[in-house]
Enzyme design. Structure first.
Site, PDB file in Angstrom:
ATOM      1  N   HIS A 156       0.847  -1.185   0.000  1.00 53.23           N
ATOM      2  CA  HIS A 156       0.000   0.000   0.000  1.00 53.23           C
ATOM      3  C   HIS A 156       0.887   1.241   0.000  1.00 53.23           C
ATOM      4  CE1 HIS A 156      -2.821   2.912   2.253  1.00 53.23           C
ATOM      5  NE2 HIS A 156      -3.157   2.906   0.978  1.00 53.23           N
ATOM      6  N   CYS A 214      -0.703   0.042   9.724  1.00 54.13           N
ATOM      7  CA  CYS A 214      -0.897   1.423   9.281  1.00 54.13           C
ATOM      8  C   CYS A 214      -2.306   1.682   8.769  1.00 54.13           C
ATOM      9  CB  CYS A 214       0.117   1.764   8.189  1.00 54.13           C
ATOM     10  SG  CYS A 214       1.796   1.857   8.842  1.00 54.13           S
ATOM     11  N   HIS A 215      -2.764   0.848   7.823  1.00 50.21           N
ATOM     12  CA  HIS A 215      -4.098   1.052   7.275  1.00 50.21           C
ATOM     13  C   HIS A 215      -4.907  -0.230   7.209  1.00 50.21           C
ATOM     14  CE1 HIS A 215      -1.295   4.096   5.584  1.00 50.21           C
ATOM     15  NE2 HIS A 215      -2.234   4.914   6.070  1.00 50.21           N
ATOM     16  N   GLY A 216      -4.443  -1.298   7.865  1.00 49.98           N
ATOM     17  CA  GLY A 216      -5.232  -2.514   8.011  1.00 49.98           C
ATOM     18  C   GLY A 216      -5.127  -3.516   6.878  1.00 49.98           C
TER      19      GLY A 216
END
Lengths: 266, 188, 423
Positions: free
Chosen positions: B128, B152-154
Site C-alpha cells: 500500500h 498502518c491502514h489494516g
C-alpha cells in the site's frame, strides 16, 4: 593622506621584521644552524621501481597477490587494513569463491543495537578487514593508506622493511634506541617500535613459486600497499591518456581556429 | 561569424578561404562539444549506486534455524525481508483459496520454489504505502487470514502473503532468490 | 556602457527575436561576450586568465556539489566518507582529485591574473571597483579553500584548522572568546567541521555573485590593455566574438592539458601526505603547513619573532592580513599617470623583484619554521612590505616613464610593421 599612513605602516612592519631578523641572526650566530641528529643519520628512501611507476604504470596482479600473502602472514597480526573490503580483493585476480573464503577466515565485529553487545562473526565479502587487537608497545598504524601517508610512498615502505641496521658507532647516546625500540635510519625518528618484520628467506611461501627473499617480500608487500592506498591507480592512468590525447587534439584545433579567426589581424 | 579577409584575392580563392576557415572553426567547436559530452559521463554515472551498495545487492541467509511455523526478519538491500517456514496447515489453507477470490491472483506454487513450498520468502514492505507489516516476529498480530497484518491502514495478508483485506493493491513482493544449498538461500 | 561603434544585436532567427522581446537575455549575452562587445585588439595571453578563473570556479562548483552528494560532514565519519568516495563511488576518485587539484589550479590562475593587474596597473581609475571586487573575491577564495581543506579531517586538516583559528586568539581582549565562538568549542571538533562544511558549500555561490559584479564593473569602462592607453577609436578594438572567444578557447585547451595532466598523473604532488592520516588531536605532525597557495602569507605570519610593544604573534597576524588588505589601497597608493609596466622602467624593476620575493616567501612558507628559512623569510617579508607600502607610492611619484604610444592602433601598427619586415 593614504600614502603617508601607508609609508608609516610599511616602516612599522619593516622595523619589527628587522628587529626580529637581528634577534634571529644573533641567536644563529651563537647557536649555529639547527642541526638535529635525525637530519644527520636519516636516510632518504631507496629507489624502487614497481610496475606502477611512470605514466603507463599498472598493477602486477601476481605481485599484488604475493604482497597480500606477506600482509596476511607477517603484518596482519598488528596492522589493520580498515579501508579495504574483502570484495575489493577481486581486483587482485581472486574469484568470488576465493574472496568468500578469505572473508570467512576473518572474524568481523558486529554490534547488536538492541543489547549493546559487540560480538564477532566470520566475515562476508561485503565486510571490511576487521580492526586488529594489539596489546604490545607502540601504535601500529593502519596500513590501508600508508603509501600515500608517507613521503616516498611504496619506496619508503620498501626501504623501511629492508633498512634495519646495527646502531652506528658514532650515534649520540641520547639518540640510541631505548628498550623495545630498534634502529632504522629510514624511519624519521631513527628508532622504531616495530622489530624487523621480515626476518629471513622463506618466511612466506609464495603459491606461484617465486623465491621469498626479504627483498622480494618487501617489494611485494610495498606493491600490495600501493594498491590498498589507491585501488583506482590503474583506471586513473588508463583514463588519463585518452583524455590528454583528446585535449591535445582539441587544443591544436582550437589553435588553428584562433589563427584563422585572427588571420586578417596579423 | 565569418568576416571579410580584406585581401584582394580573386573570388574563387576567397570563397575557398572562407570555407576552409569555417571548417576549422566548426571542427574546433565540435571537438569542444564532444569533450563536453564526454565530460558528462562521469558526472552522471557518479550518482548510480556505488560499489559498496552494489555489493549488497545480493544477500545470503542461513535458514537452518527456522522451524516450521516460524519466520525471521532479515535485511535485503536495506529493506526487511520475511522468511517463513510454512506449516502443513498453512500450506493447505493457502492452496484451498480459489484464485478468483484474490485481488492479485497468484497460487502458493507461483510464489515458492519447486519442492520447497514450505519456504515463503517475501519483502516485508506493505504494497500500500510501504509500512512493515506485523506477523513475522514471535507473538506479533497475524491478522484475520493468518499471514501478515499491516497496522498502518489494516492491509491483511494470508498464509501465502497474498492481499485479502485492506487497501494494499498487490501481494507482498517475492524477490529473486535461489537455494544455494538446503540451508542457505541467496536473495538478489 | 559600451563604445559607440559597438555592433547592435539584430536577431535573425524568429525564435531568438521572440525570446529577446520577452526577456532580453540574448541581447545581454551578445553585448557582454558576443560580437556586440568591443575589446582592445592588442590583449596578450595574460588577459586569458580572467575567463580561466571563471572556468575554475565552475569546475569547483560542479565537482564540489557532486562530492557533497557522497561526503559526510561528521568528525567520526568524514575521513571514511572521503575514502568511500575514492574507492566505491563511480568516478569518485576523479571528482575528488579534480576538486583538490582544481583548487590549486584556481589559485595558479588567480595569482597570474592578480600579477597581471600589478604589472599593468589594472587597478587604476576608472577600474578601481573591478579591482576592489577582485580582492574581495580573493579573500573569499582563501576562506573557502581553508575550510575545504579541513573537510577530509586528516591530520593537516585538523592541525591547520587549529593553527589558523588559534590566530584569532592573538587579538587582544576579544580574541579568545572570538576563537571559541568561531569553533563552537575549545578546539576544532564536530561543531567546527559541520559549520565549515555549510560555509564551504555557501561561499562559492557568494564568490559567483561577486564575480558577476566584477565583470559588470569591468564592462562599464571595458578592458584595459598592455599599453595602458585607453580605447579612443574603432580601430583600437575588435568584437569579443569571434576574436577573443577563439583566443580564450585556445587558452582553455592549454589550461585543461596542464590541469588534467596533474589530475591524472600527479594528483597528490601538491598535497601533503599527512592528510592521508586521520585527524589525531593528541599527536601533532612534524611540520604543520597549509596548502601551497597560502605559503607566502604563512611565511609572513611566522617571520615576526620579536615582541615590540605588541606580542610577536599579534604582529604576525596583523602583517598577514595587511599583506593582502594593502591591495585594496593600490588605486590610491600608485599615483603614476602611466598604467602599463611596459612604459615604467623603474617600476618594472621593482615588479620583477616582487615576483622573485613572493616566490622566495612561498618557498619559506612551505619549509620548517627554523633557520635559515626564518631569516630568509624575514628579509623577503621586509621587501614585500616596503614594496607595497613605501616603494610603490614613492616610485610612482618620482619616476620618469617612457613615452606612451598615442593610441592602441598606433602601438599595434608599429608591431605589424615589425612582423612584416621579419617575414
Amino acid at each position: 593622506m593614504i600614502r603617508i599612513f601607508s609609508i608609516l605602516a610599511g616602516l612599522a612592519f619593516t622595523l619589527v621584521l628587522a628587529l626580529s631578523f637581528i634577534d634571529e641572526a644573533v641567536m644563529t650566530a651563537k647557536d649555529g644552524l639547527p642541526h638535529t641528529v635525525e637530519a644527520q643519520f636519516h636516510k632518504h628512501p631507496k629507489e624502487l621501481s614497481l610496475s606502477t611507476s611512470g605514466a603507463f604504470g599498472h598493477f602486477d596482479r601476481q605481485q599484488l597477490q604475493r604482497g597480500f600473502a606477506v600482509y596476511q602472514n607477517v603484518c596482519q597480526g598488528c596492522h589493520a587494513l580498515k579501508y579495504v573490503a574483502f570484495r575489493d580483493l577481486k581486483a587482485l585476480g581472486y574469484s568470488d569463491a576465493e574472496v568468500k573464503a578469505i572473508a570467512k577466515n576473518a572474524q568481523v565485529p558486529a554490534y547488536n543495537a538492541a543489547t549493546g553487545e559487540v560480538k564477532t562473526h566470520p566475515g562476508l565479502a561485503t565486510d571490511h578487514f576487521p580492526p586488529v587487537v594489539y596489546g604490545g608497545k607502540g601504535n601500529p598504524p593502519d596500513l590501508s593508506l600508508i603509501t600515500k601517508a608517507r613521503h616516498g610512498g611504496a619506496a619508503y615502505v620498501y626501504s623501511l622493511l629492508t633498512g634495519y641496521e646495527a646502531v652506528p658507532a658514532n650515534l649520540p647516546k641520547d639518540a640510541r634506541p631505548a628498550d623495545g625500540l630498534y634502529y632504522n635510519p629510514y624511519f624519521a625518528n631513527l628508532n622504531i617500535a616495530m622489530p624487523a618484520p621480515l626476518t629471513g628467506e622463506g618466511q612466506v611461501t609464495y603459491s606461484d613459486g617465486t623465491k621469498a627473499t626479504v627483498d622480494q617480500m618487501a617489494q611485494d608487500v610495498a606493491a600490495f600497499l600501493e594498491w590498498t592506498a589507491e585501488p583506482k591507480l590503474d583506471k586513473r592512468k588508463q583514463t588519463g591518456w585518452p583524455v590528454l590525447g583528446f585535449l591535445l587534439f582539441a587544443t591544436v584545433l582550437a589553435y588553428m581556429a584562433k589563427r584563422t579567426v585572427w588571420a586578417d589581424q596579423h | 561569424m565569418s568576416h571579410d579577409a580584406g585581401t584582394a584575392a580573386p573570388d574563387g580563392q576567397a570563397t575557398d578561404g572562407v570555407r576552409r576557415r569555417d571548417f576549422i572553426n566548426i571542427a574546433a567547436v565540435s571537438a569542444a562539444g564532444v569533450g563536453g559530452v564526454a565530460a558528462l559521463v562521469p558526472l552522471i554515472s557518479q550518482m548510480a549506486p556505488s560499489a559498496d551498495v552494489l555489493a549488497e545487492s545480493s544477500t545470503e541467509i542461513d535458514i537452518s534455524a527456522i522451524q516450521p511455523g516460524q519466520a525471521i526478519k532479515a535485511v535485503f538491500r536495506k529493506q526487511p525481508v520475511f522468511i517463513r517456514n510454512l506449516t502443513a496447515k498453512e500450506i493447505a489453507e493457502a492452496e484451498a483459496v480459489s484464485l478468483s477470490d484474490l485481488r492479485d491472483p497468484q497460487s502458493l506454487k507461483d510464489r515458492t520454489k519447486e519442492g520447497k513450498t514450505n519456504w515463503l520468502i517475501t519483502m516485508g514492505v506493505c504494497t500500500h504505502l510501504g509500512c512493515v507489516p506485523l506477523g513475522a516476529g514471535e507473538g506479533e498480530v497475524r491478522g484475520d487470514f493468518g499471514g501478515y497484518f499491516c497496522p498502518c491502514h489494516g492491509s491483511t495478508y494470508d498464509t501465502a502473503a497474498r492481499i485479502r483485506k485492506g487497501p494494499a493493491p498487490k501481494n507482498l513482493e517475492v524477490p529473486e532468490y535461489a537455494f544455494t544449498s538446503d540451508t542457505i538461500v541467496k536473495i538478489g | 556602457m559600451s563604445f559607440p561603434w559597438a555592433k547592435e544585436y539584430k536577431p535573425s532567427h524568429p525564435a531568438m527575436q521572440w525570446l529577446d522581446e520577452k526577456l532580453p537575455l540574448p541581447r545581454f549575452v551578445y553585448n557582454a561576450i558576443g560580437a556586440g562587445y568591443p575589446v582592445p585588439r592588442n590583449l596578450n595571453y595574460f588577459w586569458n586568465f580572467g575567463i580561466l578563473a571563471g572556468f575554475c570556479l565552475v569546475i569547483q562548483i560542479i565537482t564540489g556539489v557532486i562530492l557533497a552528494m557522497h561526503y559526510a560532514a561528521n568528525a567520526s565519519v568524514a575521513f571514511e566518507s572521503t575514502e568511500h568516495i575514492m574507492r566505491d563511488v563511480n568516478w569518485g576518485w576523479l571528482m575528488r582529485y579534480m576538486h583538490a587539484n582544481g583548487a590549486s589550479a584556481f589559485f595558479v590562475v588567480v595569482y597570474t591574473h592578480i600579477f597581471r593587474g600589478f604589472y599593468f596597473s589594472s587597478y587604476k581609475a576608472p577600474r578601481e571597483m573591478v579591482w576592489l571586487l577582485g580582492v574581495t573575491i580573493f579573500l573569499l577564495m582563501m576562506a573557502t579553500a581553508f575550510m575545504g581543506y579541513v573537510l577530509p579531517w586528516g591530520q593537516m586538516s585538523f592541525w591547520g584548522a587549529k593553527v589558523i583559528t588559534g590566530l584569532f586568539g592573538a587579538i587582544p581582549l576579544v580574541g579568545e572568546s572570538l576563537q571559541i565562538w568561531l569553533l563552537g568549542g575549545f578546539a576544532p571538533d564536530n561543531a567546527a567541521l559541520n559549520r565549515f562544511f555549510a560555509l564551504h558549500f555557501l561561499l562559492p555561490f557568494v564568490i559567483l555573485g561577486v564575480v558577476i559584479l566584477h565583470i559588470w564593473a569591468l564592462h562599464i569602462p571595458g578592458s584595459s590593455n598592455p599599453t595602458g592607453v585607453e580605447v579612443k577609436e574603432e580601430s583600437d578594438t575588435l568584437p569579443f566574438h569571434p576574436y577573443y572567444t577563439a583566443k580564450d578557447g585556445f587558452g582553455l585547451g592549454l589550461f585543461l592539458l596542464f590541469y588534467f595532466g596533474v589530475v591524472f598523473f600527479l594528483p597528490n604532488t601538491l598535497g601533503h601526505p599527512d592528510n592521508y592520516i586521520p585527524a589525531n588531536p593528541m599527536q601533532t605532525p612534524a611540520h604543520i603547513v597549509p596548502e601551497w597557495y597560502f605559503w607566502p602569507f604563512y611565511a609572513i605570519l611566522r617571520a615576526f619573532t620579536f615582541d615590540f610593544i605588541l606580542p610577536a604573534k599579534l604582529w604576525g597576524v596583523l602583517a598577514m592580513f595587511m599583506a593582502i588588505l594593502v591591495w585594496f589601497l593600490l588605486p590610491w597608493l600608485d599615483k603614476s599617470p602611466v598604467r602599463s609596466g611596459n612604459y615604467r622602467p623603474l617600476f618594472r624593476k621593482f615588479f620583477y623583484v616582487l615576483v622573485l620575493d613572493v616566490l622566495v616567501l612561498g618557498y619559506c612558507g612551505g619549509s620548517p619554521a627554523a633557520e635559515p628559512y626564518l631569516m630568509v623569510s624575514q628579509i623577503a617579508a621586509i621587501y614585500y612590505f616596503l614594496h607595497f607600502f613605501v616603494i610603490l607610492p614613492i616610485v610612482s611619484s618620482i619616476e620618469r616613464p617612457d613615452p606612451l604610444p598615442s593610441s592602441i592602433t598606433e602601438a599595434v601598427l608599429g608591431h605589424d610593421e615589425a612582423a612584416a619586415s621579419k617575414a
